[in-house]
Design a protein around this motif. Structure first.
Motif, mmCIF file in Angstrom:
data_model
loop_
_atom_site.group_PDB
_atom_site.id
_atom_site.type_symbol
_atom_site.label_atom_id
_atom_site.label_comp_id
_atom_site.label_asym_id
_atom_site.label_seq_id
_atom_site.Cartn_x
_atom_site.Cartn_y
_atom_site.Cartn_z
ATOM 1 N N THR A 139 -7.240 -12.710 -4.068
ATOM 2 C CA THR A 139 -6.197 -13.179 -4.478
ATOM 3 C C THR A 139 -6.654 -14.062 -5.899
ATOM 4 O O THR A 139 -7.296 -14.780 -5.836
ATOM 5 C CB THR A 139 -5.414 -14.197 -3.775
ATOM 6 O OG1 THR A 139 -4.854 -13.712 -2.733
ATOM 7 C CG2 THR A 139 -4.255 -14.822 -4.483
ATOM 8 N N GLN A 199 -2.081 -13.503 -7.353
ATOM 9 C CA GLN A 199 -1.928 -11.960 -7.840
ATOM 10 C C GLN A 199 -2.866 -11.132 -6.704
ATOM 11 O O GLN A 199 -4.156 -11.315 -6.772
ATOM 12 C CB GLN A 199 -2.003 -11.565 -9.142
ATOM 13 C CG GLN A 199 -2.442 -10.312 -9.478
ATOM 14 C CD GLN A 199 -0.954 -9.465 -9.249
ATOM 15 O OE1 GLN A 199 0.061 -9.625 -9.740
ATOM 16 N NE2 GLN A 199 -0.981 -8.584 -8.363
ATOM 17 N N GLU A 240 -5.319 -4.621 -9.755
ATOM 18 C CA GLU A 240 -4.029 -5.216 -9.256
ATOM 19 C C GLU A 240 -3.295 -4.205 -8.973
ATOM 20 O O GLU A 240 -3.123 -2.882 -9.077
ATOM 21 C CB GLU A 240 -3.408 -5.874 -10.741
ATOM 22 C CG GLU A 240 -3.918 -6.906 -11.304
ATOM 23 C CD GLU A 240 -3.135 -7.818 -12.402
ATOM 24 O OE1 GLU A 240 -1.924 -7.366 -12.359
ATOM 25 O OE2 GLU A 240 -3.464 -8.645 -13.179
ATOM 26 N N SER A 260 0.413 -4.539 -8.192
ATOM 27 C CA SER A 260 1.533 -5.018 -8.089
ATOM 28 C C SER A 260 2.661 -3.995 -7.597
ATOM 29 O O SER A 260 3.692 -4.316 -7.085
ATOM 30 C CB SER A 260 2.054 -5.541 -9.381
ATOM 31 O OG SER A 260 1.357 -6.734 -9.931
ATOM 32 N N ASP A 261 2.481 -2.754 -7.791
ATOM 33 C CA ASP A 261 3.556 -1.618 -7.392
ATOM 34 C C ASP A 261 3.332 -1.465 -5.887
ATOM 35 O O ASP A 261 4.194 -0.779 -5.196
ATOM 36 C CB ASP A 261 3.155 -0.367 -8.037
ATOM 37 C CG ASP A 261 1.879 0.119 -7.727
ATOM 38 O OD1 ASP A 261 0.639 -0.751 -7.814
ATOM 39 O OD2 ASP A 261 1.542 1.306 -7.722
ATOM 40 N N THR A 292 2.552 -7.678 -4.341
ATOM 41 C CA THR A 292 2.469 -8.476 -5.324
ATOM 42 C C THR A 292 1.329 -9.517 -4.717
ATOM 43 O O THR A 292 0.566 -10.298 -5.583
ATOM 44 C CB THR A 292 3.482 -9.509 -5.910
ATOM 45 O OG1 THR A 292 4.486 -9.881 -4.758
ATOM 46 C CG2 THR A 292 4.507 -8.249 -6.790
ATOM 47 N N THR A 293 1.523 -10.279 -3.545
ATOM 48 C CA THR A 293 0.649 -10.984 -3.116
ATOM 49 C C THR A 293 0.032 -10.747 -1.731
ATOM 50 O O THR A 293 0.671 -9.823 -1.032
ATOM 51 C CB THR A 293 1.612 -12.621 -2.765
ATOM 52 O OG1 THR A 293 2.270 -12.324 -1.634
ATOM 53 C CG2 THR A 293 2.254 -12.736 -4.181
ATOM 54 N N ASN A 317 2.738 -10.876 0.633
ATOM 55 C CA ASN A 317 3.677 -9.910 0.755
ATOM 56 C C ASN A 317 2.949 -8.799 1.310
ATOM 57 O O ASN A 317 3.663 -7.849 2.307
ATOM 58 C CB ASN A 317 4.010 -9.555 -0.691
ATOM 59 C CG ASN A 317 4.729 -8.235 -1.072
ATOM 60 O OD1 ASN A 317 4.574 -7.647 -1.919
ATOM 61 N ND2 ASN A 317 5.805 -8.036 0.011
#
Length: 338
Positions: free
Chosen positions: A5, A14, A27, A29-30, A33-34, A37
């Motif tokens: 993270t 992130q 990253e 994110s798609d 996001t965390t 998550n």
């Protein structure tokens, strides 16, 4: 698979996938996001994250960037649950013997566990801020796991399947405050400030043969003020494995996804009564308290001081080839200023 993270000016950071050699990250994110998550939706996102991990290691992915451990939060910057066990009964026996207390026989069959503060973890390269260094500041090198949703009264066998990620932890203790708190009969609170976890959390399969019987079978390395302090084997003398600790924690309650369960201070007897320092040819210790306890038993009083402002502690674990698995927890004790 390795996950981390990164700091990004939000509370939960992130999520990134990290290469096996800890040099690159990307990253995702798609996908998630965390970290929370991801663990909330683990069965759906784990195959996608693992695909990214494989392509990252094969250098077949766009958008990779250098992985900087100094930019990491703890993998879960905050968590719904942080329950720390004491699976290395040698550590418990040492501490109790030094103060003249007998250890109940049940400690060998029923794990000790306390509920720690999980709302404010600090990063693996962040300072340890404290109002005073007269409170008996000590580091505690441990291993910890993260679960997905665990049902109440889960069996040990089923609990093993809920272990999704593994990381290291510095579970800071204020030894001078502990006796007064325990005397009240309600357990730790002020004596347990914010913990810090390793930059990277890894899936059990990433450890290969070193993940055996729900234990991490590798040395945990502690370097105190630049000097080797401990290298005990995390798989040795672990009376309760992680599946047993998870089942213990879930005896009367559900554990939500993202629950963190700690091993307690890694401690080896090394074939001796209490263990031996690195200077004396042993594997050393994962906290200062054990050294002080042995000094008390042997000499009648402790000689090694606890941590003071400016003292540093590094905690890490390497694979059989000497490569860092989780990255480094590397912290300095500093004066807290509002």
């Amino acid at each position: 698979m390795k996950l981390a993270t990164l700091q990004n000016n939000t509370r939960d950071g992130q999520l990134v996938v990290v290469s096996r050699d800890l040099t690159k990250c990307v990253e995702v994110s798609d996908i998630a996001t965390t970290m929370q998550n991801a663990i909330d939706n683990w069965s759906a996102v784990e195959p996608k994250l693992n695909d990214v991990y494989q392509r990252l290691n094969d250098e077949a992915i766009d958008g990779a960037m250098p992985f900087e451990q100094a930019n990491c939060e703890s993998p879960l910057p905050r968590a719904y649950q942080w329950a720390d066990g004491s699976a290395y009964v040698n550590h418990v026996e040492l501490v109790r013997k030094a103060r003249g207390a007998e250890m109940p026989e049940s400690f060998w069959t029923d794990p000790l566990m306390y509920q720690g503060g999980s709302d404010d973890f600090i990063g693996p390269r962040q300072d340890i801020p404290l109002p005073s260094d007269e409170w008996g500041v000590d580091f505690e090198g441990e291993v910890a796991i993260i679960t997905d949703d665990v049902p109440m009264s889960v069996s040990v066998e089923e609990a093993s399947k809920h272990i999704k990620l593994i990381m290291l932890v510095n579970d800071v203790s204020l030894r001078g405050l502990i006796p007064g708190e325990l005397a009240k009969g309600f357990g730790f609170f002020q004596s347990k400030p914010a913990s810090a976890f390793s930059p990277v959390a890894v899936t059990p399969d990433e450890l290969g043969d070193a993940w055996k019987d729900d234990k991490v079978c590798l040395p945990l390395l502690s370097t105190y003020n630049g000097n080797a302090f401990g290298k005990p084997e995390a798989g040795d003398d672990m009376t309760f494995n992680f599946a047993q600790l998870v089942a213990h924690a879930a005896k009367s309650r559900n554990l939500g996804a993202g629950a963190i369960i700690g091993s307690g201070t890694v401690s080896n007897k090394q074939g001796t009564e209490y263990g031996t320092s690195i200077e004396e040819g042993g594997v050393g210790y994962s906290c200062i308290a054990e050294v002080r306890m042995i000094e008390t038993i042997r000499d009648g009083k402790p000689a090694t001081p606890f941590m003071k402002f400016g003292d540093t502690i590094k905690i890490e674990m390497n694979d059989a080839a000497g490569n860092s698995i989780f990255g480094e927890i590397n912290q300095t004790v500093v004066k807290f200023e509002r």
